[in-house]
Design a protein around this motif. Sequence first.
Motif, mmCIF file in Angstrom:
data_model
loop_
_atom_site.group_PDB
_atom_site.id
_atom_site.type_symbol
_atom_site.label_atom_id
_atom_site.label_comp_id
_atom_site.label_asym_id
_atom_site.label_seq_id
_atom_site.Cartn_x
_atom_site.Cartn_y
_atom_site.Cartn_z
ATOM 1 N N UNK A 94 -11.449 23.870 5.955
ATOM 2 C CA UNK A 94 -12.027 23.731 4.626
ATOM 3 C C UNK A 94 -12.700 25.044 4.233
ATOM 4 N N UNK A 95 -12.114 25.724 3.265
ATOM 5 C CA UNK A 95 -12.642 27.024 2.852
ATOM 6 C C UNK A 95 -13.688 26.918 1.751
ATOM 7 N N UNK A 96 -13.942 25.718 1.222
ATOM 8 C CA UNK A 96 -14.906 25.564 0.129
ATOM 9 C C UNK A 96 -16.195 24.904 0.606
ATOM 10 N N UNK A 97 -16.082 23.817 1.362
ATOM 11 C CA UNK A 97 -17.278 23.180 1.910
ATOM 12 C C UNK A 97 -17.695 23.821 3.232
ATOM 13 N N UNK A 98 -16.798 24.625 3.820
ATOM 14 C CA UNK A 98 -17.120 25.303 5.064
ATOM 15 C C UNK A 98 -17.339 24.321 6.200
ATOM 16 N N UNK A 99 -18.262 24.658 7.092
ATOM 17 C CA UNK A 99 -18.563 23.808 8.251
ATOM 18 C C UNK A 99 -18.968 22.403 7.815
ATOM 19 N N UNK A 100 -19.626 22.315 6.658
ATOM 20 C CA UNK A 100 -20.069 21.019 6.156
ATOM 21 C C UNK A 100 -18.901 20.097 5.835
ATOM 22 N N UNK A 101 -17.724 20.656 5.593
ATOM 23 C CA UNK A 101 -16.568 19.837 5.244
ATOM 24 C C UNK A 101 -16.021 19.036 6.403
ATOM 25 N N UNK A 102 -16.324 19.436 7.641
ATOM 26 C CA UNK A 102 -15.831 18.703 8.799
ATOM 27 C C UNK A 102 -16.606 17.399 9.009
ATOM 28 N N UNK A 105 0.852 -1.188 0.000
ATOM 29 C CA UNK A 105 0.000 0.000 0.000
ATOM 30 C C UNK A 105 0.885 1.234 0.000
ATOM 31 N N UNK A 106 0.603 2.159 -0.904
ATOM 32 C CA UNK A 106 1.329 3.427 -0.942
ATOM 33 C C UNK A 106 0.385 4.538 -0.503
ATOM 34 N N UNK A 107 0.797 5.268 0.512
ATOM 35 C CA UNK A 107 -0.009 6.351 1.073
ATOM 36 C C UNK A 107 0.594 7.673 0.637
ATOM 37 N N UNK A 108 -0.196 8.469 -0.061
ATOM 38 C CA UNK A 108 0.254 9.769 -0.553
ATOM 39 C C UNK A 108 -0.301 10.835 0.383
ATOM 40 N N UNK A 109 0.585 11.488 1.118
ATOM 41 C CA UNK A 109 0.178 12.481 2.107
ATOM 42 C C UNK A 109 0.362 11.937 3.510
ATOM 43 N N UNK A 110 1.273 12.531 4.273
ATOM 44 C CA UNK A 110 1.581 12.020 5.610
ATOM 45 C C UNK A 110 1.230 13.023 6.703
ATOM 46 N N UNK A 111 0.111 13.729 6.518
ATOM 47 C CA UNK A 111 -0.396 14.580 7.586
ATOM 48 C C UNK A 111 -1.064 13.721 8.651
ATOM 49 N N UNK A 131 -3.835 13.672 0.764
ATOM 50 C CA UNK A 131 -3.290 15.015 0.629
ATOM 51 C C UNK A 131 -4.420 16.032 0.808
ATOM 52 N N UNK A 132 -4.136 17.341 0.867
ATOM 53 C CA UNK A 132 -5.213 18.332 0.945
ATOM 54 C C UNK A 132 -6.196 18.187 -0.218
ATOM 55 N N UNK A 133 -7.460 18.484 0.039
ATOM 56 C CA UNK A 133 -8.530 18.267 -0.939
ATOM 57 C C UNK A 133 -8.217 18.907 -2.288
ATOM 58 N N UNK A 134 -7.641 20.088 -2.280
ATOM 59 C CA UNK A 134 -7.382 20.800 -3.530
ATOM 60 C C UNK A 134 -6.438 20.043 -4.453
ATOM 61 N N UNK A 135 -5.654 19.106 -3.922
ATOM 62 C CA UNK A 135 -4.673 18.369 -4.734
ATOM 63 C C UNK A 135 -5.170 16.988 -5.147
ATOM 64 N N UNK A 136 -6.346 16.563 -4.695
ATOM 65 C CA UNK A 136 -6.786 15.192 -4.932
ATOM 66 C C UNK A 136 -6.826 14.824 -6.413
ATOM 67 N N UNK A 137 -7.425 15.676 -7.228
ATOM 68 C CA UNK A 137 -7.557 15.351 -8.652
ATOM 69 C C UNK A 137 -6.193 15.206 -9.298
ATOM 70 N N UNK A 138 -5.289 16.110 -8.985
ATOM 71 C CA UNK A 138 -3.931 16.052 -9.539
ATOM 72 C C UNK A 138 -3.224 14.759 -9.140
#
Length: 366
Positions: free
Chosen positions: A162-170, A11-17, A64-71
């Motif tokens: 989350x600045x796009x989904x706001x409170x709903x993103x949590x 298993x390869x995990x991308x993003x180690x936050x 990784x952060x949501x903004x990078x998922x598609x990439x």
Amino acid sequence: MSAPPLAEKKIVIVGLGKIGSLYAACYGQAGHRIGTVDLGDGADWERVAQVPDPSSVDAWVVATPTATHLEVVDEILRRQPDARVLLEKPACYPDDLAGLGRTVRRHPRARIIVNDVYSHSEAVQRFAASARDLAGSDPIRKITVEFTKNREFDVANGRFVDTRYGEAGYEGFHMLSILRAILPTSEYRTYLRTVPSSVTPEMRVRTTAPGIPEVELYTSSTGAIAFPELAGFAFPERVSREFIAPSAIPYGSEFRYRFADVELFSGKHVTLVFEPFFGADPDHKNIHAVHIRNTAAPARHFLIAVNHFKEALLTQLDLLQHLDEGTTVVRPAEHRFLAALGSAMFTGTFPQTTENEKFARIGSEA
């Protein structure tokens, strides 16, 4: 319901936050071989392109952060077109849903699912089954779900906001998972297509529509409790006195007030309470309770001991191994609904959702 044991997987995990580290710990403890990708210290590689022999990877995790998922998903599928990918929620931001759909169509052998912890939780499944069984003779009048925690300390210490989904993103995706487990599929789809009756800035969302029960979802990241009367009875007296009675979780507290309540027309309640032994049991995070209360009879309850996160990760890893090529479960309708909630909390107006962004061979629109 525990996940079946799996043979060792690479298993390869991308993003180690914080979340990626939890994935690594869970899968490592289960006996799998873990590789990691991150720009920070401690990872095996800095980029997906550096992972050797990608065809030998059994599953990829994108944390990784949501903004990078598609990439990141694009890069993985360029290197392994038939990859199995577990994508942390949200799958992407709303503007990227169409792009994710195009990525799926370009790679018809890929298998992609979005992490859905509560959909695979034994506690949620047993609670929902109890509510549906009773609803066969006593219809559901209202469903209330509250997920409240004071996250101000987390934010002050750099936790992702989350600045796009706001409170709903949590917590929004978790609450929808519970609602999806309770309602029949047709009613759940109706819910996602219905403009809520009201939406408040701290995300108190009330929906009434013909053919479905009244639904109220609530989450607060400042610790303001909305429904103390629905689950407060389930906690130790000290917790009720310090947190629930004043309806306020203080800054820095780890207490989480999370429950789902189904009220039937008879007045009976079926209530799932998460972590009711906070402060009374060292393993409180892995003990949950279902209460069936009726004014005309003694209350009944049963406990479920389970680690939601670990259970869901192992179950979904097994699911990825058995999915047919080309199966993708992203649930874009849920993403659009929560994005609309985020917009409503910022602007006061709930935008109409549309059904024109369909994925090819999507596993589930809802």
